[in-house]
Design an enzyme around this catalytic site. Structure first.
Site, PDB file in Angstrom:
ATOM      1  N   GLY A   1      66.578   1.890  15.962  1.00  0.00           N
ATOM      2  CA  GLY A   1      67.503   1.276  16.918  1.00  0.00           C
ATOM      3  C   GLY A   1      67.598  -0.217  16.756  1.00  0.00           C
TER       4      GLY A   1
ATOM      5  CB  SER B   1      72.454  -1.588  15.350  1.00  0.00           C
ATOM      6  OG  SER B   1      72.480  -0.683  16.443  1.00  0.00           O
TER       7      SER B   1
ATOM      8  CG  ASP C   1      70.401  12.077  16.487  1.00  0.00           C
ATOM      9  OD1 ASP C   1      69.425  11.664  17.151  1.00  0.00           O
ATOM     10  OD2 ASP C   1      71.190  12.941  16.916  1.00  0.00           O
TER      11      ASP C   1
ATOM     12  CG  ASN D   1      63.826  -0.578  20.013  1.00  0.00           C
ATOM     13  OD1 ASN D   1      63.605  -1.052  21.130  1.00  0.00           O
ATOM     14  ND2 ASN D   1      65.052  -0.553  19.488  1.00  0.00           N
TER      15      ASN D   1
ATOM     16  CB  SER E   1      60.240   1.755  30.329  1.00  0.00           C
ATOM     17  OG  SER E   1      60.734   1.309  31.584  1.00  0.00           O
TER      18      SER E   1
ATOM     19  CE1 TYR F   1      64.847   4.664  29.284  1.00  0.00           C
ATOM     20  CE2 TYR F   1      63.513   3.977  31.153  1.00  0.00           C
ATOM     21  CZ  TYR F   1      64.056   3.718  29.914  1.00  0.00           C
ATOM     22  OH  TYR F   1      63.813   2.515  29.299  1.00  0.00           O
TER      23      TYR F   1
ATOM     24  CB  ALA G   1      59.728  12.689  32.221  1.00  0.00           C
TER      25      ALA G   1
ATOM     26  CE  LYS H   1      61.960   4.357  27.053  1.00  0.00           C
ATOM     27  NZ  LYS H   1      61.908   3.828  25.659  1.00  0.00           N
TER      28      LYS H   1
ATOM     29  CB  ILE I   1      65.054  -6.440  28.609  1.00  0.00           C
ATOM     30  CG1 ILE I   1      63.525  -6.247  28.707  1.00  0.00           C
ATOM     31  CG2 ILE I   1      65.411  -7.366  27.459  1.00  0.00           C
ATOM     32  CD1 ILE I   1      62.734  -7.531  28.807  1.00  0.00           C
TER      33      ILE I   1
END
Length: 249
Positions: A12, A14, A63, A90, A142, A155, A157, A159, A188
């Site tokens: 990730g 980009s 992916d 990431n 996170s 999300y 769960a 993280k 962020i």
């Protein structure tokens, strides 16, 4: 420079935290392979910026939730650089909803990207790290994986899973000289936040929680990632470092 002669993969890379991490690692001397799924133009721009620093860089469409695509990306990095020293897991996503309305697709996709994606890349780099008796893995989790967040059961769960995964992999690879750690950002300033219709509300809520009363930047996280990817952190493993301006406390 902390990472002179090292070679890194950043998933990730980009945009957002991934871009900042890629540039920070390159600034410290590393060559970088960054992955992207949709943002090819942005990925190529990051590659160009890294090459202007005098480092090697490639980008690979991937992916991360697909096992074979992760394997192909790792193979491309090895072909380009000869070996891999650093993996920064990431890439991630969110698809929010309260648990009583969340669809099976929402749950499965977020867990596939945010958790399985990390396994996929670790699975294909761990044998390399074992053989060379050296490696650094930095996983981006996170603070919402540590405390949970309303409307983000999938999300949170995923993280939280990264936290346990980080500690388990640290135990498995420690005997081979591999450090495995995680960073846990709070809010962020990324493109996702900038484009959110609820941006101001989200920022106000987060600021109310933050001790430092400032919005975090991707570069704040990238500096910690680079440190953990370096030999300055050689005696740190299995840790989760919060980079949140005191939001969690």
């Amino acid at each position: 420079m902390l990472l002179e002669g090292k070679n890194a993969i950043v998933t990730g890379g980009s945009q957002g935290i991934g871009t900042a991490a890629s540039l920070e690692l390159a600034g410290e001397g590393a060559n970088v392979c960054l992955t992207y799924r949709r943002h090819e133009k942005e990925a190529l721009e990051v590659v160009e910026r890294i090459e202007k620093m005098g480092r090697k860089a490639i980008c690979v469409a991937c992916d991360i939730a697909v096992f074979q695509e992760a394997e192909a990306a790792v193979n491309a990095a090895v072909e380009a650089f000869g070996r891999i020293d650093i993996l920064v897991n990431n890439a991630g996503m969110n698809w929010d909803g309260v648990c009583w309305k969340m669809s099976e697709e929402q749950w499965d996709r977020v867990l596939a990207v945010n958790l399985k994606g990390y396994f996929n890349f670790t699975r294909h780099t761990a044998p390399l790290f074992k053989e060379q008796k050296y490696g650094k893995i930095v996983n981006v989790t996170s603070i919402n994986g540590l405390r949970g967040k309303f409307g983000q059961t999938n999300y949170s769960a995923s993280k939280a899973g990264i936290v346990g995964y980080t500690k388990a992999v640290a135990k498995e690879l420690g005997a081979f000289g591999v450090n495995v750690n995680a960073v846990a950002p709070g809010l962020i300033e990324t493109a996702m936040l900038k484009n959110s219709e609820a941006r101001e509300k989200i920022i106000d809520l987060a600021m109310g929680e933050m001790a430092l009363k400032r919005l975090g930047k991707p570069e704040d996280l990238a500096a910690v990632i680079a440190f953990l990817a370096s030999d300055k952190a050689r005696h740190i493993t299995g840790e989760v470092i919060k980079v949140d301006g005191g939001q969690y406390i």
